[in-house]
Design an enzyme around this catalytic site. Structure first.
Site, PDB file in Angstrom:
ATOM      1  N   ARG A 189     -11.892 -28.816 -24.425  1.00  0.00           N
ATOM      2  CA  ARG A 189     -12.832 -29.780 -24.976  1.00  0.00           C
ATOM      3  C   ARG A 189     -13.785 -29.047 -25.905  1.00  0.00           C
ATOM      4  NH1 ARG A 189     -15.595 -33.625 -20.622  1.00  0.00           N
ATOM      5  NH2 ARG A 189     -16.333 -31.612 -19.909  1.00  0.00           N
ATOM      6  N   THR A 247     -18.163 -31.437 -30.248  1.00  0.00           N
ATOM      7  CA  THR A 247     -17.751 -32.838 -30.420  1.00  0.00           C
ATOM      8  C   THR A 247     -17.333 -33.483 -29.096  1.00  0.00           C
ATOM      9  OG1 THR A 247     -15.440 -32.223 -30.716  1.00  0.00           O
ATOM     10  CG2 THR A 247     -16.799 -32.286 -32.700  1.00  0.00           C
ATOM     11  N   ASP A 291     -13.185 -23.536 -13.076  1.00  0.00           N
ATOM     12  CA  ASP A 291     -13.983 -22.402 -12.587  1.00  0.00           C
ATOM     13  C   ASP A 291     -13.885 -22.288 -11.070  1.00  0.00           C
ATOM     14  OD1 ASP A 291     -14.779 -21.532 -15.041  1.00  0.00           O
ATOM     15  OD2 ASP A 291     -16.740 -22.532 -15.000  1.00  0.00           O
ATOM     16  N   ASP A 332     -17.219 -27.613 -12.283  1.00  0.00           N
ATOM     17  CA  ASP A 332     -16.086 -27.328 -13.169  1.00  0.00           C
ATOM     18  C   ASP A 332     -14.866 -26.976 -12.316  1.00  0.00           C
ATOM     19  OD1 ASP A 332     -15.650 -26.158 -16.350  1.00  0.00           O
ATOM     20  OD2 ASP A 332     -14.200 -25.641 -14.786  1.00  0.00           O
TER      21      ASP A 332
HETATM   22  N1  URA Z   1     -14.094 -31.208 -16.017  1.00  0.00           N
HETATM   23  C1  URA Z   1     -14.537 -30.632 -14.856  1.00  0.00           C
HETATM   24  O1  URA Z   1     -14.014 -29.613 -14.435  1.00  0.00           O
HETATM   25  N2  URA Z   1     -15.550 -31.216 -14.202  1.00  0.00           N
HETATM   26  C2  URA Z   1     -16.144 -32.343 -14.620  1.00  0.00           C
HETATM   27  O2  URA Z   1     -17.079 -32.830 -13.956  1.00  0.00           O
HETATM   28  C3  URA Z   1     -15.681 -32.932 -15.815  1.00  0.00           C
HETATM   29  C4  URA Z   1     -14.655 -32.346 -16.498  1.00  0.00           C
END
Ligand code: URA
Length: 209
Positions: free
Chosen positions: A104, A108, A203, A200
């Site tokens: 992502r 943007t 992560d 995330d």
């Molecule tokens: N991607 C993630 O890993 N966590 C989120 O909350 C949104 C997108």
């Protein structure tokens, strides 16, 4: 509109609570994600086609059901989708696995494709597209459009945590794709993270920050 199936099974709900908890470390997080993916696959494949065949048990001839119809393909959206693959393969070991890499753009917030390797018979397979988090829906829609361009005809989308906005966006853009979500959360924050979510997913799976 897409069929939206939210998993209400107690085992799935329990395990989702555990992965939400920030005290859950990467090893346990990975195990739980695979377990949830496996349990979700059970539900998401409920309508697979069966046919009757004749077999012999050690003591008698009988008719019994066997899977027929299209073979399956699993496509994780890199990198967090990788965390769900082994759990699905536990139930469907013959499925082929393709990969789509999308990130992502932080400015943007739009998905950019950087990798794609798919089974060459993708048009003959039913695809389980997987990503633990359905946030804005942008990556999922981009991945689905991409899979369709490559010939995929039947796609189901599996995620652990969806946002309401993600479900609406995906369902409006790809009404032919059914959505299977462990749970649907209310909101996204300014960085398009799901709240309360789990942080995330990539992560937490891979122990990066
Ligand atoms: N991607 C993630 O890993 N966590 C989120 O909350 C949104 C997108």
């Amino acid at each position: 509109m897409s069929k939206v199936v939210v998993m209400d099974h107690p085992l799935i709900q329990h395990k989702i609570t555990k992965i939400r908890d920030k005290r859950t470390g990467a090893k346990e997080f990975r195990e739980l994600v695979n377990e949830i993916a496996m349990l979700m696959t059970y539900e998401a494949t409920r309508d697979l086609q069966l046919e009757e065949i004749e077999i012999e048990t050690p003591v008698a001839k009988t008719k019994a059901m066997i899977l027929t119809g299209k073979k399956l393909g699993i496509v994780p959206i890199l990198r967090a989708g990788l965390g769900m693959v082994d759990g699905i393969l536990e139930l469907i070991p013959v499925a082929k696995v393709g990969h789509i890499g999308l990130y992502r753009d932080p400015e943007t917030l739009l998905p950019v494709e950087y990798y794609c390797k798919l089974p060459n018979d993708i048009s003959e397979r039913e695809i389980l597209l997987v990503d633990p988090m359905l946030a804005t829906g942008g990556s999922a829609v981009a991945a689905i459009n991409f899979l369709k361009e490559k010939g995929a005809k039947k796609i189901r989308f599996l995620c652990l945590i969806a946002s309401k906005k993600g479900v609406e966006t995906l369902s409006a853009a790809c009404p032919d794709v059914d959505i299977y979500a462990g749970v649907v959360d209310e909101v996204l924050n300014d960085h398009a993270y799901i709240l309360p979510g789990l942080g995330d997913a990539g992560d937490r799976l891979f122990g990066t920050k």
